[in-house]
Design a protein around this motif. Structure first.
Motif, short mmCIF file in Angstrom:
data_model
loop_
_atom_site.label_atom_id
_atom_site.label_comp_id
_atom_site.label_asym_id
_atom_site.label_seq_id
_atom_site.Cartn_x
_atom_site.Cartn_y
_atom_site.Cartn_z
N LEU A 31 0.82 -1.21 0.00
CA LEU A 31 0.00 0.00 0.00
C LEU A 31 0.85 1.26 0.00
O LEU A 31 1.92 1.30 0.60
CB LEU A 31 -0.90 0.02 1.24
N SER A 32 0.33 2.29 -0.66
CA SER A 32 0.99 3.59 -0.63
C SER A 32 0.52 4.36 0.61
O SER A 32 -0.50 4.02 1.21
CB SER A 32 0.64 4.39 -1.88
N ALA A 33 1.25 5.40 0.96
CA ALA A 33 0.86 6.23 2.10
C ALA A 33 -0.51 6.85 1.87
O ALA A 33 -1.32 6.96 2.80
CB ALA A 33 1.91 7.32 2.34
N SER A 34 -0.80 7.24 0.64
CA SER A 34 -2.10 7.84 0.31
C SER A 34 -3.24 6.85 0.52
O SER A 34 -4.30 7.21 1.05
CB SER A 34 -2.11 8.34 -1.14
N GLU A 35 -3.03 5.61 0.09
CA GLU A 35 -4.06 4.58 0.26
C GLU A 35 -4.33 4.31 1.73
O GLU A 35 -5.48 4.17 2.16
CB GLU A 35 -3.63 3.29 -0.44
N ILE A 36 -3.26 4.25 2.51
CA ILE A 36 -3.41 3.99 3.95
C ILE A 36 -4.10 5.17 4.63
O ILE A 36 -5.00 4.98 5.45
CB ILE A 36 -2.04 3.72 4.59
N ALA A 37 -3.70 6.38 4.28
CA ALA A 37 -4.29 7.58 4.87
C ALA A 37 -5.80 7.62 4.64
O ALA A 37 -6.58 7.95 5.54
CB ALA A 37 -3.64 8.83 4.29
N LYS A 38 -6.21 7.25 3.43
CA LYS A 38 -7.64 7.23 3.09
C LYS A 38 -8.37 6.15 3.89
O LYS A 38 -9.48 6.35 4.37
CB LYS A 38 -7.81 6.98 1.59
N GLU A 39 -7.72 5.01 4.05
CA GLU A 39 -8.33 3.87 4.75
C GLU A 39 -8.49 4.13 6.24
O GLU A 39 -9.55 3.85 6.82
CB GLU A 39 -7.46 2.62 4.54
N SER A 63 8.65 -1.00 -1.93
CA SER A 63 9.09 -1.15 -3.32
C SER A 63 8.56 0.05 -4.09
O SER A 63 7.60 0.70 -3.67
CB SER A 63 8.57 -2.46 -3.92
N ILE A 64 9.20 0.33 -5.21
CA ILE A 64 8.77 1.45 -6.05
C ILE A 64 8.00 0.91 -7.25
O ILE A 64 8.48 0.02 -7.96
CB ILE A 64 9.98 2.28 -6.55
N GLN A 65 6.80 1.43 -7.44
CA GLN A 65 5.98 1.04 -8.58
C GLN A 65 5.53 2.31 -9.29
O GLN A 65 4.64 3.02 -8.81
CB GLN A 65 4.78 0.22 -8.11
N GLY A 66 6.18 2.61 -10.41
CA GLY A 66 5.90 3.87 -11.09
C GLY A 66 6.35 5.02 -10.21
O GLY A 66 7.51 5.09 -9.79
N LYS A 67 5.42 5.91 -9.89
CA LYS A 67 5.73 7.04 -9.01
C LYS A 67 5.38 6.75 -7.55
O LYS A 67 5.57 7.60 -6.69
CB LYS A 67 4.96 8.28 -9.48
N ASN A 68 4.87 5.56 -7.31
CA ASN A 68 4.39 5.23 -5.97
C ASN A 68 5.40 4.42 -5.16
O ASN A 68 6.07 3.53 -5.69
CB ASN A 68 3.08 4.44 -6.05
N LYS A 69 5.46 4.73 -3.89
CA LYS A 69 6.25 3.97 -2.93
C LYS A 69 5.28 3.08 -2.17
O LYS A 69 4.40 3.59 -1.46
CB LYS A 69 6.97 4.94 -1.98
N LEU A 70 5.40 1.77 -2.35
CA LEU A 70 4.45 0.84 -1.75
C LEU A 70 5.09 0.13 -0.55
O LEU A 70 6.16 -0.46 -0.67
CB LEU A 70 4.00 -0.20 -2.78
N PHE A 71 4.42 0.20 0.57
CA PHE A 71 4.94 -0.36 1.82
C PHE A 71 4.30 -1.73 2.08
O PHE A 71 3.11 -1.92 1.84
CB PHE A 71 4.65 0.59 2.98
#
Length: 205
Positions: A31-39, A63-71
């Protein structure tokens, strides 16, 4: 908990367990920080700061996926198991604060059952007046005790008796109810045993 794995929680952020709650529906999520923040409804900057500190302390990976940092968690690490225990316990404490009547029922049941999993509408905070309390009771089946508790409960209880081995097997067989429980749950009692089952299921695919 002020110290975890030798790390002061104040150094990571007291909201750490609340941030990581986003992973309880699937321990293997990325998950990205944005996805977690929304959740979890916490400001994105706060979420990002906590996640990056957890990376520094080697408690989660990214890991890096495109412009996203996924934790994500490394499910094979002992620190992941310990951290998930912390997050699940925090989730159950918050649940008890919000659901006083249910917490009384759970407290009585824990005198007779090793582990309890709340699922359904109460676990997802979508219960309404008249909603049933859906629970899995882990351990030796005890109908008499449950019936006694039902008699004094103002909430209708919908129970499922199962032992740990049986629960592990039905989850392995991708039973729809077991899958629902793994995605939407609040744990009580023997947290470690239940978390271990969820982890093994994810590791075994």
């Amino acid at each position: 908990m002020e110290v975890f794995m030798g790390i002061k929680m104040s150094d990571v952020g007291q909201l750490c367990p609340d941030v990581l709650k986003a992973y309880l529906k699937n321990y293997s999520l990325k998950l990205s920080a944005s996805e977690i923040a929304k959740e979890v409804k916490i400001e994105r900057r706060t979420v990002s700061r906590i996640l990056n500190k957890l990376v520094i302390f080697n408690l989660i990976n990214y890991s890096i996926q495109g412009k996203n940092k996924l934790f994500y968690f490394d499910l094979k690490k002992m620190s992941t198991f310990s951290l998930l225990n912390l997050v699940e316990i925090n989730n159950s404490i918050n649940f008890n604060f919000k659901n006083k009547e249910v917490s009384v029922i759970i407290s009585k049941l824990l005198d007779f059952f090793e582990g309890i999993i709340v699922f359904g509408s109460y676990a997802s905070s979508k219960e309404k007046d008249g909603s049933d309390l859906d629970i899995v009771l882990l351990g030796e089946k005890n109908n008499h005790i449950l019936e006694d508790i039902k008699k004094i409960s103002l909430i209708e209880i919908n129970e499922h008796f199962v032992n740990y081995k049986e629960f592990k097997e039905i989850l392995k067989r991708k039973n729809p109810l077991a899958i629902e429980i793994s995605k939407n749950h609040v744990l009580f009692g023997n947290f470690s045993a239940i978390i271990k089952i969820f982890l093994e299921d994810k590791l075994n695919g």
